[in-house]
Design a protein around this motif. Structure first.
Motif, PDB file in Angstrom:
ATOM      1  N   ARG A 186       0.852  -1.189   0.000  1.00 29.87           N
ATOM      2  CA  ARG A 186       0.000   0.000   0.000  1.00 29.87           C
ATOM      3  C   ARG A 186       0.885   1.236   0.000  1.00 29.87           C
ATOM      4  O   ARG A 186       1.797   1.350   0.830  1.00 29.87           O
ATOM      5  N   TYR A 187       0.599   2.156  -0.915  1.00 28.46           N
ATOM      6  CA  TYR A 187       1.189   3.496  -0.867  1.00 28.46           C
ATOM      7  C   TYR A 187       0.030   4.433  -0.576  1.00 28.46           C
ATOM      8  O   TYR A 187      -0.908   4.552  -1.387  1.00 28.46           O
ATOM      9  N   LEU A 188       0.063   5.094   0.575  1.00 27.69           N
ATOM     10  CA  LEU A 188      -1.065   5.888   1.029  1.00 27.69           C
ATOM     11  C   LEU A 188      -0.661   7.349   1.207  1.00 27.69           C
ATOM     12  O   LEU A 188       0.268   7.668   1.955  1.00 27.69           O
ATOM     13  N   LEU A 189      -1.373   8.207   0.507  1.00 26.71           N
ATOM     14  CA  LEU A 189      -1.153   9.654   0.586  1.00 26.71           C
ATOM     15  C   LEU A 189      -2.325  10.298   1.300  1.00 26.71           C
ATOM     16  O   LEU A 189      -3.479   9.975   1.028  1.00 26.71           O
ATOM     17  N   VAL A 190      -2.044  11.199   2.211  1.00 29.64           N
ATOM     18  CA  VAL A 190      -3.096  11.981   2.848  1.00 29.64           C
ATOM     19  C   VAL A 190      -3.185  13.322   2.125  1.00 29.64           C
ATOM     20  O   VAL A 190      -2.197  14.037   1.996  1.00 29.64           O
ATOM     21  N   SER A 191      -4.387  13.623   1.628  1.00 31.86           N
ATOM     22  CA  SER A 191      -4.580  14.866   0.882  1.00 31.86           C
ATOM     23  C   SER A 191      -5.721  15.664   1.485  1.00 31.86           C
ATOM     24  O   SER A 191      -6.317  15.267   2.491  1.00 31.86           O
ATOM     25  N   ALA A 192      -6.005  16.795   0.852  1.00 30.20           N
ATOM     26  CA  ALA A 192      -7.017  17.714   1.379  1.00 30.20           C
ATOM     27  C   ALA A 192      -8.130  17.927   0.367  1.00 30.20           C
ATOM     28  O   ALA A 192      -7.883  17.950  -0.848  1.00 30.20           O
ATOM     29  N   ALA A 193      -9.345  18.072   0.874  1.00 33.21           N
ATOM     30  CA  ALA A 193     -10.481  18.304  -0.006  1.00 33.21           C
ATOM     31  C   ALA A 193     -10.268  19.548  -0.870  1.00 33.21           C
ATOM     32  O   ALA A 193     -10.752  19.625  -1.998  1.00 33.21           O
TER      33      ALA A 193
ATOM     34  N   ALA B  18      -0.027  -4.440  -5.441  1.00 36.51           N
ATOM     35  CA  ALA B  18       0.084  -3.288  -4.545  1.00 36.51           C
ATOM     36  C   ALA B  18      -0.973  -2.277  -4.953  1.00 36.51           C
ATOM     37  O   ALA B  18      -1.500  -2.320  -6.065  1.00 36.51           O
ATOM     38  N   ALA B  19      -1.282  -1.369  -4.044  1.00 38.16           N
ATOM     39  CA  ALA B  19      -2.290  -0.347  -4.305  1.00 38.16           C
ATOM     40  C   ALA B  19      -1.796   1.007  -3.837  1.00 38.16           C
ATOM     41  O   ALA B  19      -1.157   1.108  -2.787  1.00 38.16           O
ATOM     42  N   ALA B  20      -2.089   2.029  -4.616  1.00 40.10           N
ATOM     43  CA  ALA B  20      -1.832   3.410  -4.217  1.00 40.10           C
ATOM     44  C   ALA B  20      -3.172   4.105  -4.071  1.00 40.10           C
ATOM     45  O   ALA B  20      -4.026   4.005  -4.964  1.00 40.10           O
ATOM     46  N   ALA B  21      -3.374   4.776  -2.959  1.00 33.79           N
ATOM     47  CA  ALA B  21      -4.655   5.423  -2.698  1.00 33.79           C
ATOM     48  C   ALA B  21      -4.446   6.733  -1.954  1.00 33.79           C
ATOM     49  O   ALA B  21      -3.389   6.977  -1.372  1.00 33.79           O
ATOM     50  N   ILE B  22      -5.490   7.565  -1.996  1.00 29.48           N
ATOM     51  CA  ILE B  22      -5.455   8.889  -1.393  1.00 29.48           C
ATOM     52  C   ILE B  22      -6.542   8.972  -0.331  1.00 29.48           C
ATOM     53  O   ILE B  22      -7.712   8.709  -0.610  1.00 29.48           O
ATOM     54  N   LEU B  23      -6.164   9.297   0.890  1.00 29.55           N
ATOM     55  CA  LEU B  23      -7.135   9.529   1.958  1.00 29.55           C
ATOM     56  C   LEU B  23      -7.366  11.026   2.051  1.00 29.55           C
ATOM     57  O   LEU B  23      -6.427  11.797   2.295  1.00 29.55           O
TER      58      LEU B  23
ATOM     59  N   ALA C 235      -5.683   7.296  11.382  1.00 25.67           N
ATOM     60  CA  ALA C 235      -4.841   6.116  11.600  1.00 25.67           C
ATOM     61  C   ALA C 235      -5.640   4.827  11.418  1.00 25.67           C
ATOM     62  O   ALA C 235      -5.147   3.852  10.846  1.00 25.67           O
ATOM     63  N   GLU C 236      -6.877   4.840  11.894  1.00 23.97           N
ATOM     64  CA  GLU C 236      -7.734   3.657  11.729  1.00 23.97           C
ATOM     65  C   GLU C 236      -8.006   3.400  10.253  1.00 23.97           C
ATOM     66  O   GLU C 236      -7.976   2.250   9.788  1.00 23.97           O
ATOM     67  N   ALA C 237      -8.275   4.460   9.507  1.00 23.09           N
ATOM     68  CA  ALA C 237      -8.534   4.309   8.073  1.00 23.09           C
ATOM     69  C   ALA C 237      -7.298   3.800   7.346  1.00 23.09           C
ATOM     70  O   ALA C 237      -7.396   2.974   6.425  1.00 23.09           O
ATOM     71  N   ILE C 238      -6.136   4.288   7.738  1.00 21.82           N
ATOM     72  CA  ILE C 238      -4.883   3.824   7.133  1.00 21.82           C
ATOM     73  C   ILE C 238      -4.727   2.328   7.340  1.00 21.82           C
ATOM     74  O   ILE C 238      -4.497   1.572   6.388  1.00 21.82           O
ATOM     75  N   ALA C 239      -4.851   1.888   8.579  1.00 17.98           N
ATOM     76  CA  ALA C 239      -4.687   0.463   8.878  1.00 17.98           C
ATOM     77  C   ALA C 239      -5.717  -0.384   8.144  1.00 17.98           C
ATOM     78  O   ALA C 239      -5.423  -1.506   7.709  1.00 17.98           O
ATOM     79  N   GLY C 240      -6.914   0.158   7.977  1.00 15.85           N
ATOM     80  CA  GLY C 240      -7.985  -0.612   7.353  1.00 15.85           C
ATOM     81  C   GLY C 240      -7.794  -0.881   5.882  1.00 15.85           C
ATOM     82  O   GLY C 240      -8.437  -1.793   5.326  1.00 15.85           O
TER      83      GLY C 240
ATOM     84  N   LEU D 222     -10.238   7.991  -0.977  1.00 17.94           N
ATOM     85  CA  LEU D 222     -11.024   7.508   0.154  1.00 17.94           C
ATOM     86  C   LEU D 222     -11.373   8.713   1.025  1.00 17.94           C
ATOM     87  O   LEU D 222     -10.519   9.260   1.719  1.00 17.94           O
ATOM     88  N   TRP D 223     -12.624   9.106   1.000  1.00 17.24           N
ATOM     89  CA  TRP D 223     -13.052  10.350   1.660  1.00 17.24           C
ATOM     90  C   TRP D 223     -13.325  10.119   3.133  1.00 17.24           C
ATOM     91  O   TRP D 223     -14.154   9.294   3.483  1.00 17.24           O
TER      92      TRP D 223
END
Length: 259
Positions: free
Chosen positions: A152-159, A200-205, A234-239, A253-254
């Motif tokens: 998983r590659y996870l990026l945190v972004s802003a609305a 693998a997956a790349a996603a944006i929270l 953190a919970e969303a990341i782990a999930g 992922l909103w």
């Protein structure tokens, strides 16, 4: 080929991420500290990095103390140095045998009273913090994440990246660029999977903004409407490891209502 999901099984007495190795970039801030705590609680081996050695040490110590026996390590890594970032990724994979995740929590914000008053020095700073670090970590960890079979590659972004305001031109443009780069990585993961699901997956929270306990203590009357608590992030990341890679890859992922 079947879908890939998290390593732990329900009812086996282990955390859902038991056996996983997850790197966290920008781990010294409040979001990073919350992520370390949650990932350690789920049984992951956590490899944390931050430019601020003191903040990083505090976050690592807190995660270790909260979860006795948890494997949480930290080191100062200059993510603006492409070679240093690649060395971090290679060293992590060699030491632990695999890398199942890179959580990108490097942040920063600069704004202006109006569009006309935008200072392009803000763009320069945010370009490094919000774009260049994404480029370096994604290029460094792409291979290890695919080889792990459940990366998983996870990026945190802003609305605001999709609905910029006049005073946030540099910030919103930087976030939008980082999102586009992450979605390009997602396409690379899709293509690497061939006829089967990606390995693998790349996603944006996506959040409106983040809030934590100290912010609430500092501003007891503030409502923080629409903000996402760092523990929920953190919970969303782990999930994300509990969902099949093909359902996570390339997704926004909103964690806040869409604007």
């Amino acid at each position: 080929m079947s879908s890939t999901t998290a390593h732990g099984d329900a009812g086996d007495g282990k955390g859902s991420l038991d056996g996983s190795v997850i790197a966290v970039a920008g781990a010294g801030g409040p979001a990073g500290a919350a992520a370390l705590l949650r990932l350690a609680a789920e049984g992951a081996t956590v490899v944390a990095a931050d430019a601020d050695a003191d903040r990083l040490a505090q976050a690592v110590d807190a995660a270790r103390s909260a979860h006795g026996g948890a494997s949480v390590t930290g080191e100062r890594v200059d993510l603006l140095d492409a070679a240093a970032t690649r060395e971090w990724a290679a060293r992590t994979e060699k030491e632990f045998g695999a890398v199942h995740g890179l959580v990108h929590l490097v942040g920063g914000w600069r704004g202006s009273p109006s569009f006309a008053e935008t200072d392009l020095a803000d763009w320069d700073a945010l370009h490094d913090l919000l774009i260049r670090t994404v480029q370096h970590t994604s290029l460094a960890f792409e291979g290890p994440l695919v080889r792990s079979g459940n990366g998983r590659y996870l990026l945190v972004s802003a609305a605001g990246a999709g609905k910029p305001t006049a005073g946030n031109a540099a910030y919103a443009a930087s976030k939008a660029a980082a999102e586009a780069w992450t979605l390009a990585l997602a396409d690379a993961f899709r293509k690497a999977g061939g006829e089967g699901p990606p390995q693998a997956a790349a996603a944006i929270l996506v959040v409106k903004a983040l809030v934590h306990d100290q912010m609430r203590a500092d501003r007891p009357k503030a409502k923080f409407a629409g903000f996402t608590d760092v523990t929920d992030l953190a919970e969303a990341i782990a999930g994300t490891w509990s969902e099949p890679t093909e359902e996570v890859n390339g997704q926004r992922l909103w964690l806040t209502p869409k604007p």
